[in-house]
Write an enzyme that holds these catalytic residues in place. Structure first.
Site, PDB file in Angstrom:
ATOM      1  N   LYS A  54       0.772  -1.279   0.028  1.00 55.43           N
ATOM      2  CA  LYS A  54       0.034  -0.004  -0.125  1.00 55.43           C
ATOM      3  C   LYS A  54       0.885   1.127   0.102  1.00 55.43           C
ATOM      4  O   LYS A  54       0.768   1.995  -0.887  1.00 55.43           O
ATOM      5  CB  LYS A  54      -0.944  -0.070   1.297  1.00 55.43           C
ATOM      6  CG  LYS A  54      -2.025  -1.132   1.201  1.00 55.43           C
ATOM      7  CD  LYS A  54      -2.902  -1.368   2.336  1.00 55.43           C
ATOM      8  CE  LYS A  54      -3.869  -2.304   2.216  1.00 55.43           C
ATOM      9  NZ  LYS A  54      -4.889  -2.750   3.349  1.00 55.43           N
ATOM     10  N   GLN A  98      -5.091  -1.713   9.267  1.00 54.96           N
ATOM     11  CA  GLN A  98      -4.878  -3.027   8.749  1.00 54.96           C
ATOM     12  C   GLN A  98      -5.526  -4.253   9.627  1.00 54.96           C
ATOM     13  O   GLN A  98      -5.210  -4.318  10.617  1.00 54.96           O
ATOM     14  CB  GLN A  98      -3.496  -3.378   8.316  1.00 54.96           C
ATOM     15  CG  GLN A  98      -3.170  -4.551   7.546  1.00 54.96           C
ATOM     16  CD  GLN A  98      -3.618  -4.473   6.290  1.00 54.96           C
ATOM     17  OE1 GLN A  98      -3.833  -3.354   5.678  1.00 54.96           O
ATOM     18  NE2 GLN A  98      -3.913  -5.544   5.623  1.00 54.96           N
ATOM     19  N   ASP A 123     -11.333   2.476   3.707  1.00 52.77           N
ATOM     20  CA  ASP A 123     -11.829   0.839   3.658  1.00 52.77           C
ATOM     21  C   ASP A 123     -13.237   0.856   3.227  1.00 52.77           C
ATOM     22  O   ASP A 123     -13.529  -0.224   2.922  1.00 52.77           O
ATOM     23  CB  ASP A 123     -11.201   0.100   4.631  1.00 52.77           C
ATOM     24  CG  ASP A 123     -10.103  -0.457   4.626  1.00 52.77           C
ATOM     25  OD1 ASP A 123      -9.510  -0.794   3.433  1.00 52.77           O
ATOM     26  OD2 ASP A 123      -9.180  -0.490   5.665  1.00 52.77           O
TER      27      ASP A 123
HETATM   28  N1  GUN Z   1      -7.162  -7.243   5.464  1.00 50.11           N
HETATM   29  C1  GUN Z   1      -7.282  -7.917   4.367  1.00 50.11           C
HETATM   30  N2  GUN Z   1      -7.962  -6.996   3.386  1.00 50.11           N
HETATM   31  C2  GUN Z   1      -8.149  -5.620   4.136  1.00 50.11           C
HETATM   32  C3  GUN Z   1      -8.619  -4.299   3.611  1.00 50.11           C
HETATM   33  O1  GUN Z   1      -8.969  -4.389   2.533  1.00 50.11           O
HETATM   34  N3  GUN Z   1      -8.376  -3.584   4.251  1.00 50.11           N
HETATM   35  C4  GUN Z   1      -7.605  -3.633   5.650  1.00 50.11           C
HETATM   36  N4  GUN Z   1      -7.784  -2.552   6.498  1.00 50.11           N
HETATM   37  N5  GUN Z   1      -7.375  -4.683   6.177  1.00 50.11           N
HETATM   38  C5  GUN Z   1      -7.552  -5.973   5.295  1.00 50.11           C
END
Ligand code: GUN
Length: 291
Positions: A54, A98, A123
């Site tokens: 990211k 996350q 998100d």
């Molecule tokens: N863990 C797995 N996929 C995601 C996501 O799209 N966002 C976040 N914050 N954590 C994740």
């Protein structure tokens, strides 16, 4: 039957190029760069890889990324304070925590997500944004993975309207928002989960199967009808190899289309995060209409 492999790499690249172009345009007009804050708690190796991807992708398109890392034994209040401070910052347009959180904090995940300002919830996990999605209101921020799957389906001309779709997995991150997006597009949706007695009972007649379980090769040829479209959101490691939920080799020649792992849905998720961050920036800067 010939099976189309639905790559997400080129499409994600196109989305990122468009984002980069927009950021360059804004910055060349004297505006600040968009900013994304990423909170990582604990040492989960997979989460660490996702988070570094990211940050790397933000760098490529000109989005500033801010990293907040906490040890596994951090107090809940310390993370909460971090979120509150980020909510107040003008240079931060998006905030994400996350997931999954370490076991010790996992049952407080929703409490933390609720603290993120809905306008910075890149998100799309805050109840306000989930609520907008549930009522079919497009003004909210949509979760990255299901949003990426919809774009992939649209890009390859796979219309979901009136189709029978089975979502395998009912998480808040993928399964539930995916089901809502499909319903909003007039698909007929069944959702299977950990307590579903016979998954193949549902998948065998489906036009489209989307699997997000993390169980390697759960979806096999004999579970799906000939010509089905298979979207693989799973990602696991088996003997050092990255594999998906779908038995990719086994369904070749039987399914009409399948997404590869890696290189299918994964790149789309990161691209949608960038798109969401840019959208939050544009809204906060008054560069977009509110609808
Ligand atoms: N863990 C797995 N996929 C995601 C996501 O799209 N966002 C976040 N914050 N954590 C994740």
């Amino acid at each position: 039957m010939e099976t189309r492999v639905l790559s997400g790499r080129e499409l994600a690249q196109k989305v990122l190029e468009e984002a980069k172009r927009k950021v360059e345009k804004y910055v060349s007009c004297g505006r600040r760069s968009p900013g994304l804050a990423v909170i990582l708690v604990g040492d989960d190796p997979a989460s660490r890889i996702y988070v570094s991807k990211k940050h790397e992708t933000c760098g490529k398109v000109g989005i500033r990324s801010f990293s907040y890392e906490f040890p596994e034994n951090v107090g809940f209040d310390e993370i909460a304070e971090c979120i509150h401070a980020l909510n107040e910052r003008d240079d931060v347009d998006g905030i994400l925590v996350q997931l999954p959180l370490p076991e010790r904090l996992r049952d407080r995940t929703n409490e933390l997500i609720n603290m993120i300002h809905p306008a910075k919830d890149v998100d799309g996990f805050h109840p306000y944004n989930v609520g907008l999605l549930a009522i079919g209101d497009n003004r909210g921020i949509k979760p990255c993975t299901p949003k990426g799957v919809m774009l992939l389906l649209d890009h390859y001309g796979i219309d979901v309207e009136g189709r029978d779709v089975v979502m395998v997995g009912a998480s808040n991150i993928v399964g539930k928002p995916m089901a809502l997006m499909l319903i909003n597009r007039m698909a007929t949706v069944s959702v299977c989960h950990i307590k579903t007695r016979c998954v193949s009972h549902f998948t065998k007649d489906a036009d489209i199967v989307i699997s997000a379980t993390g169980v390697p090769h759960l979806i096999k040829k004999d579970m799906v009808k000939e010509g089905a479209v298979l979207i693989d959101v799973g990602i696991s490691r088996v003997n050092g190899r990255v594999v998906g939920d779908v038995d990719f080799d086994g369904v070749m020649g039987h399914a009409s289309a399948v997404t590869p792992v890696p290189g299918g849905v994964g790149p789309m998720t990161v691209a949608m995060l960038i798109e969401n961050t840019l959208e939050c920036y544009e809204r906060r800067e008054g560069l977009l209409n509110s609808n």
